[in-house]
Scaffold this motif. Structure first.
Motif, PDB file in Angstrom:
ATOM      1  N   MET A 186       0.804  -1.338   0.551  1.00 55.21           N
ATOM      2  CA  MET A 186       0.012  -0.324   0.103  1.00 55.21           C
ATOM      3  C   MET A 186       0.789   0.988   0.078  1.00 55.21           C
ATOM      4  O   MET A 186       0.613   2.148  -0.966  1.00 55.21           O
ATOM      5  CB  MET A 186      -1.071  -0.254   1.030  1.00 55.21           C
ATOM      6  N   MET A 187       2.103   1.091   0.996  1.00 57.58           N
ATOM      7  CA  MET A 187       3.099   2.284   0.714  1.00 57.58           C
ATOM      8  C   MET A 187       3.604   3.021  -0.241  1.00 57.58           C
ATOM      9  O   MET A 187       3.702   3.256  -0.886  1.00 57.58           O
ATOM     10  CB  MET A 187       3.468   2.133   1.696  1.00 57.58           C
ATOM     11  N   VAL A 188       4.044   1.768  -1.296  1.00 56.35           N
ATOM     12  CA  VAL A 188       4.490   1.533  -2.345  1.00 56.35           C
ATOM     13  C   VAL A 188       3.763   2.717  -3.648  1.00 56.35           C
ATOM     14  O   VAL A 188       3.793   3.312  -4.453  1.00 56.35           O
ATOM     15  CB  VAL A 188       5.266   0.589  -2.986  1.00 56.35           C
ATOM     16  N   LEU A 189       2.435   2.039  -3.315  1.00 56.92           N
ATOM     17  CA  LEU A 189       1.108   2.374  -4.529  1.00 56.92           C
ATOM     18  C   LEU A 189       0.966   3.684  -4.317  1.00 56.92           C
ATOM     19  O   LEU A 189       1.341   4.647  -4.866  1.00 56.92           O
ATOM     20  CB  LEU A 189      -0.149   1.684  -4.368  1.00 56.92           C
ATOM     21  N   CYS A 190       0.819   4.196  -2.923  1.00 61.84           N
ATOM     22  CA  CYS A 190       1.162   5.403  -2.901  1.00 61.84           C
ATOM     23  C   CYS A 190       1.922   6.509  -2.877  1.00 61.84           C
ATOM     24  O   CYS A 190       1.811   7.955  -3.416  1.00 61.84           O
ATOM     25  CB  CYS A 190       0.626   6.073  -0.691  1.00 61.84           C
ATOM     26  N   LEU A 191       3.435   5.831  -2.755  1.00 60.77           N
ATOM     27  CA  LEU A 191       4.241   6.786  -2.924  1.00 60.77           C
ATOM     28  C   LEU A 191       4.565   7.054  -4.842  1.00 60.77           C
ATOM     29  O   LEU A 191       4.394   7.582  -5.427  1.00 60.77           O
ATOM     30  CB  LEU A 191       5.546   5.788  -2.581  1.00 60.77           C
ATOM     31  N   ILE A 192       3.735   5.994  -5.736  1.00 61.64           N
ATOM     32  CA  ILE A 192       3.479   6.540  -6.932  1.00 61.64           C
ATOM     33  C   ILE A 192       2.835   7.294  -7.122  1.00 61.64           C
ATOM     34  O   ILE A 192       2.838   7.996  -7.745  1.00 61.64           O
ATOM     35  CB  ILE A 192       3.281   4.527  -7.663  1.00 61.64           C
ATOM     36  N   PHE A 193       1.705   7.113  -6.516  1.00 59.79           N
ATOM     37  CA  PHE A 193       0.593   7.940  -6.282  1.00 59.79           C
ATOM     38  C   PHE A 193       1.523   9.794  -6.134  1.00 59.79           C
ATOM     39  O   PHE A 193       0.712  10.584  -7.373  1.00 59.79           O
ATOM     40  CB  PHE A 193      -0.677   7.465  -6.016  1.00 59.79           C
ATOM     41  N   ALA A 194       1.910   9.953  -5.794  1.00 59.64           N
ATOM     42  CA  ALA A 194       2.725  11.244  -4.751  1.00 59.64           C
ATOM     43  C   ALA A 194       3.866  11.592  -5.842  1.00 59.64           C
ATOM     44  O   ALA A 194       2.925  12.924  -6.405  1.00 59.64           O
ATOM     45  CB  ALA A 194       3.401  10.871  -3.592  1.00 59.64           C
ATOM     46  N   LYS A 195       3.558  10.759  -6.296  1.00 59.31           N
ATOM     47  CA  LYS A 195       4.917  11.423  -7.750  1.00 59.31           C
ATOM     48  C   LYS A 195       3.938  11.728  -8.669  1.00 59.31           C
ATOM     49  O   LYS A 195       4.323  13.077  -9.460  1.00 59.31           O
ATOM     50  CB  LYS A 195       5.789  10.058  -7.489  1.00 59.31           C
ATOM     51  N   LYS A 196       3.349  10.965  -9.365  1.00 62.76           N
ATOM     52  CA  LYS A 196       2.935  11.112 -10.168  1.00 62.76           C
ATOM     53  C   LYS A 196       1.499  12.340 -10.060  1.00 62.76           C
ATOM     54  O   LYS A 196       1.407  13.202 -11.207  1.00 62.76           O
ATOM     55  CB  LYS A 196       1.712   9.874 -11.199  1.00 62.76           C
ATOM     56  N   ARG A 197       1.142  12.855  -8.899  1.00 60.88           N
ATOM     57  CA  ARG A 197       0.159  13.628  -9.233  1.00 60.88           C
ATOM     58  C   ARG A 197       0.637  14.681  -8.337  1.00 60.88           C
ATOM     59  O   ARG A 197      -0.621  15.521  -7.858  1.00 60.88           O
ATOM     60  CB  ARG A 197      -1.598  12.993  -8.177  1.00 60.88           C
ATOM     61  N   ASN A 198       1.560  14.387  -7.827  1.00 64.50           N
ATOM     62  CA  ASN A 198       2.941  15.580  -7.265  1.00 64.50           C
ATOM     63  C   ASN A 198       1.869  16.659  -5.538  1.00 64.50           C
ATOM     64  O   ASN A 198       2.019  17.042  -4.927  1.00 64.50           O
ATOM     65  CB  ASN A 198       2.291  16.836  -8.120  1.00 64.50           C
ATOM     66  N   TYR A 199       1.805  14.973  -5.131  1.00 65.77           N
ATOM     67  CA  TYR A 199       0.926  15.289  -4.046  1.00 65.77           C
ATOM     68  C   TYR A 199       2.344  16.247  -2.610  1.00 65.77           C
ATOM     69  O   TYR A 199       3.461  16.017  -3.384  1.00 65.77           O
ATOM     70  CB  TYR A 199       0.484  14.543  -3.165  1.00 65.77           C
TER      71      TYR A 199
END
Length: 426
Positions: A186-199
């Protein structure tokens, strides 16, 4: 014909809107009448179903989780998770997952996890620029960990449904690695979203403040240490650890944190008793249902059916996974564990699968069902807490479903994930 009468009457009663517990009891009576079993024998099975010492773990763990959820412990665990991972890009989503890891390892309840962590973090994530549906999806999917990591109530139910042949301590230890694997994915997936969406990135918390936060959270984390340490050292049993967890959570909440008012305790006790009474009625009627199933030889017939499909262990496990995933979307977790475990246990023993390993397979499967419509209890709680529609939450959950399925496949086909830790520490 026997199986049709028993299972058909149960399905019909469910479709008519009868609560699952009462549908189990009434269909068991219908089945008993069909095969000419005396009513007295059914009443004995109902009483025997809840006359087990190990069952005391469930009300105690539920009460401990309720005290922790409402007593300020979740807020402190969220703050501690923020110290550890909150400073990276997308840090608040990681905080959400880690807080679920901590709180789930104390409460053992996905619903309590979602309500407690979500009420603190979903508004905060939105304020920092995260979409509310994404924040809700992270909270809901992360809470599945609580079903795996000790002290999981559902592990106790599985042990009970397996006839007591699987120790609760083994199941508690078996759930640690799958729970951590789920958290990491789950953390890896959240990191991918954070980089992609610039959270946004979080702020690094000053050392002095970080130490204060860690000190406050330590009292809550000690509950996990006491529960697991006591069981592994042999000081007390898993059931006794539940009672100790209540004493510890009460002490920390009322005398250390002192956020909870004494006058609110009776209301908390009332809510807990209501929850437990429903669970106990379900367990009692499930015992009579299982008794009738055994007399009708339904588990043996289903074992034969699976073995005629294939003699390959991996194919049979995949078939069972598909069945559990589908059933988990239309029925709650506890009744499915109580109904399906006696049916599937002969199947998995016959194909050489360890019952402890299968317990983890079942919990992951049914955990996915809890966050999947149309009857996903945790999904509904998360949507209510996050004030997001079910449709929006499910849409945001789609990539998380894929990640959970990957974890399920790993747990299913790599037994060491579940069995390594019990073999080392027990």
């Amino acid at each position: 014909m026997d199986a049709f009468i028993l299972l058909g009457s149960f399905i019909l009663l469910i479709l008519l809107g009868m609560p699952v517990a009462y549908a189990l009891g009434l269909s068991a009576l219908i089945g008993a009448w069909w095969i000419d079993i005396p009513l007295q024998a059914m009443m004995i099975q109902v009483a025997a179903g809840v006359n087990k010492f190990s069952l005391l773990a469930i009300p105690f763990f539920v009460l401990a989780g309720a005290i922790m959820a409402e007593g300020g412990m979740s807020r402190r665990l969220v703050a501690f998770a923020g110290v550890l991972v909150g400073f990276v890009r997308g840090g608040l989503s990681l905080v959400n997952i880690m807080a679920s890891t901590f709180f789930g390892a104390i409460s053992g309840s996905s619903v309590a996890d979602t309500a407690s962590v979500g009420s603190v973090l979903i508004p905060e994530m939105e304020r920092k620029g995260y979409p509310r549906d994404f924040s809700t999806a992270v909270t809901v999917s992360g809470s599945v960990q609580a079903l795996l990591t000790p002290p999981s109530h559902n592990s106790v139910l599985y042990s009970l449904a397996a006839g007591g042949t699987v120790s609760i301590a083994s199941l508690f230890m078996a759930g640690v690695m799958p729970g951590l694997l789920l958290s990491a994915v789950m953390m890896v997936l959240c990191l991918i979203f954070a980089k992609k969406r610039n959270y946004p990135k979080g702020e690094v918390i000053p050392l002095r403040q970080a130490l204060k936060i860690a000190g406050e959270a330590l009292w809550g984390l000690m509950a996990m240490v006491i529960i697991l340490g006591g069981i592994l050292s042999g000081v007390f049993t898993a059931t006794e650890s539940a009672a100790i967890a209540v004493v510890w959570s009460f002490f920390v909440t009322m005398f250390i944190y002192r956020d909870y008012k004494w006058r609110d305790l009776p209301k908390l006790m009332h809510r807990t008793v209501r929850t437990i009474s429903i669970v106990m009625i379900l367990i009692a009627f499930a015992a009579s249902f299982g008794y009738v199933m055994t007399l009708m030889q339904i588990p043996a017939k289903i074992t034969t059916m699976f073995l005629t499909l294939s003699d390959n262990r991996y194919v049979i496990l995949m078939c069972i996974n598909v069945m559990l995933l589908l059933l988990g979307t239309v029925m709650d977790m506890a009744p499915l564990i109580l109904i399906l475990t006696p049916i599937l246990m002969p199947v998995i023993v016959d194909i050489g699968v360890d019952p402890v390993h299968f317990g983890m397979i079942m919990l992951v499967n049914l955990g996915i069902g809890l966050i999947t419509p149309p009857v996903g209890a945790v999904l509904f709680v998360g949507s209510a807490v996050g004030k997001v529609s079910i449709e929006s939450t499910v849409k945001a959950l789609l990539p998380f479903y894929a990640a959970l399925f990957a974890v399920l496949m790993a747990v299913t086909y790599i037994p060491a994930i579940s069995l390594w830790l019990p073999s080392v520490v027990l």
